[in-house]
Design an enzyme around this catalytic site. Structure first.
Site, mmCIF file in Angstrom:
data_model
loop_
_atom_site.group_PDB
_atom_site.id
_atom_site.type_symbol
_atom_site.label_atom_id
_atom_site.label_comp_id
_atom_site.label_asym_id
_atom_site.label_seq_id
_atom_site.Cartn_x
_atom_site.Cartn_y
_atom_site.Cartn_z
ATOM 1 N N ASP A 44 42.871 -22.706 51.961
ATOM 2 C CA ASP A 44 41.458 -22.328 51.921
ATOM 3 C C ASP A 44 41.104 -21.728 50.556
ATOM 4 O O ASP A 44 41.975 -21.529 49.706
ATOM 5 C CB ASP A 44 41.178 -21.338 53.068
ATOM 6 N N ASP A 66 31.626 -25.056 57.143
ATOM 7 C CA ASP A 66 32.369 -25.058 58.408
ATOM 8 C C ASP A 66 31.499 -25.571 59.557
ATOM 9 O O ASP A 66 30.314 -25.276 59.616
ATOM 10 C CB ASP A 66 32.783 -23.626 58.790
#
Ligand SMILES: *[C@@H]1O[C@H](CO)[C@@H](O)[C@H](O)[C@H]1NC(C)=O
Ligand SMILES: *[C@@H]1O[C@H](CO)[C@@H](O)[C@H](O)[C@H]1NC(C)=O
Ligand SMILES: *[C@@H]1O[C@H](CO)[C@@H](O)[C@H](O)[C@H]1NC(C)=O
Ligand SMILES: *[C@@H]1O[C@H](CO)[C@@H](O)[C@H](O)[C@H]1NC(C)=O
Ligand SMILES: *[C@@H]1O[C@H](CO)[C@@H](O)[C@H](O)[C@H]1NC(C)=O
Ligand SMILES: *[C@@H]1O[C@H](CO)[C@@H](O)[C@H](O)[C@H]1NC(C)=O
Length: 410
Positions: free
Chosen positions: A158, A216
């Site tokens: 990430d 997301d």
């Protein structure tokens, strides 16, 4: 442009860019990831069946095998954020939370492998993960080695708490460190999602097997619609970078959770299959209802997604807020197959009757050489030899019809 030219064109584009050569992800990766459904639940007293712990991954792995997901192609079981201790060990290595993963990641990996599955794990390129756990900055090489020693097969890295400047180089370094371990580890990069279209996509292709492009996904139809719209709006740019070994990732399948109706679940499966997106579920496999499970396991949708040509599909037309998506598929020497997704972006209450003209989509009017499968309706009157170049489908609001059109083998 006819299909052959289009395929040649895509190959030429890709081969002018170096692509990651670790032999992995020749078709879009398939698996299960904890994030969207289980988030960063760490209180196992309050949430014994849902917290991020060893038991969650073991029970999900068991289900992947017993309920047919592995057989259908879902192979990776991936731990997302919040799995580690808040600090590194005395040798600066990452360590799994001692209470929630009492046997450590190595033992979990062994268990997962014994079932024929592969294990993925989560890290962050920055100083901390998004959930506040230790990041990999300054420890990239050590973390790559640690993951390899544990038997990890997939890394999602990430990009929280990162200096966006030079981020690509950092991911490239991690990719080299993973390679240097000698273990085949699929690499999922997040930098494009943080830099959107400003990211260096050539470097994504060169160093990553897949990469998140955009925000997301949360558990609602509005997110599926927004992501699909963003991919459609930017398809000319995005499509040139995806292909065998390296894929755009519009994020997890949320099918089987709280937010999508059955018809909306078919829409997500349709769009993701046509985009050649990674099929990474995030759902409780113990409680998912059978009709949602059937969508995730639909063999023709998966076949479209996993087509060996690996050509990402595209939105080809939009009329009355009905979106027509297509994806060329491997066919015979003479002619390609084709997937056609008719997705409703409408909100009015009843079925919309929509006429699909296949003449231009198939680039031939000799429809007799094709067979049609209405992917989500085994009882459809359309199933069988293609009877015309014009077919009528009914699409419910925010639902989809997915058609698989294959040349009939001589
Ligand atoms: C975990 O949940 C229990 C029960 O709801 C609560 O009493 C406890 O304070 C929580 N622990 C933490 C660390 O939040
Ligand atoms: C990547 O590695 C190179 C060579 O070791 C090093 O010079 C550079 O600082 C690293 N870059 C980042 C962003 O980690
Ligand atoms: C490392 O990279 C080389 C060259 O690209 C490739 O041939 C090799 O298979 C890679 N090894 C691993 C373990 O990914
Ligand atoms: C992207 O990275 C490649 C390889 O490092 C470099 O050659 C290219 O100039 C970069 N592109 C942009 C737009 O910065
Ligand atoms: C779908 O509908 C939404 C809401 O009206 C709209 O914002 C979006 O642009 C539409 N998507 C496409 C691809 O047309
Ligand atoms: C197809 O028809 C059979 C028999 O009527 C029924 O049991 C089945 O649920 C139908 N399938 C679908 C997808 O509607």
């Amino acid at each position: 442009m006819n299909f052959l030219f289009r395929i040649l064109f895509i190959f030429l584009k890709i081969y002018t860019i170096h692509s990651l050569d670790n032999g992995l992800a020749l078709t879009p990766p398939m698996g299960w990831l904890s994030w969207e459904r289980f988030r960063c639940l760490t209180n196992c007293t309050a949430y014994p069946n849902e917290c991020i712990n060893e038991a969650l991954f073991k029970r999900s792995a068991d289900k992947m095998v017993s309920d047919g997901y592995l057989k259908a192609g879902y192979e990776y079981i991936i731990i997302d954020d919040c799995w580690s201790e808040k600090s590194r060990d005395s040798k600066n290595r990452l360590q799994a939370d001692l209470e929630r993963f009492p046997n450590g990641i190595k033992e979990l990996a062994d268990y997962i492998h014994s079932l024929g599955l592969k294990l993925g794990i989560y890290g962050d390129y920055g100083t901390m993960t998004c959930g506040g756990y230790p990041g990999s900055l300054d420890y990239l090489e050590l973390d790559a080695q640690t993951f390899a020693e544990w038997g990890v097969d997939y890394l999602k890295l990430d990009g929280c708490y990162v200096d966006l400047e030079g981020m690509e180089e950092g991911y490239a370094n991690m990719s080299r460190f993973l390679n240097a371990t000698g273990r085949s580890i699929m690499f999922s990069c997040s930098f494009p999602a943080y830099k959107e279209l400003k990211a260096n996509y050539s470097m994504a292709v060169e160093y990553c097997n897949l990469w998140r492009n955009y925000g997301d996904i949360d558990d609602q139809w509005a997110d599926v619609r927004d992501i699909a719209t963003w991919f459609a709006d930017n398809q000319k740019f995005l499509r040139q970078y995806a292909g065998p070994g390296h894929w755009n990732d519009p994020d997890m399948l949320i099918i089987g959770n709280f937010g999508l109706s059955l018809e909306q679940s078919k829409s997500q499966m349709t769009i993701w299959s046509i985009l050649a997106a990674p099929l990474i579920m995030s759902v409780d496999l113990d409680t998912i209802q059978p009709e949602f499970k059937a969508i995730l396991l639909n063999d023709n949708a998966i076949k479209i997604n996993q087509d060996p040509l690996g050509i990402p599909g595209e939105l080809v037309s939009k009329k009355d807020n009905i979106l027509l998506w297509t994806k060329p598929l491997l066919g015979t020497e003479e002619v390609n197959g084709l997937a056609v997704g008719i997705v409703s972006n409408r909100t009015d209450g009843y079925y919309y009757h929509y006429n699909v003209d296949l003449t231009s989509l198939l680039q031939t009017d000799s429809y007799e050489q094709f067979h049609l499968t209405d992917v989500f309706d085994e009882n459809s009157s359309l199933n069988g030899p293609l009877a015309s170049t014009e077919i009528m489908v009914r699409v419910p609001p925010s639902g989809a019809v997915l058609l698989l059109i294959s040349p009939i083998e001589e």
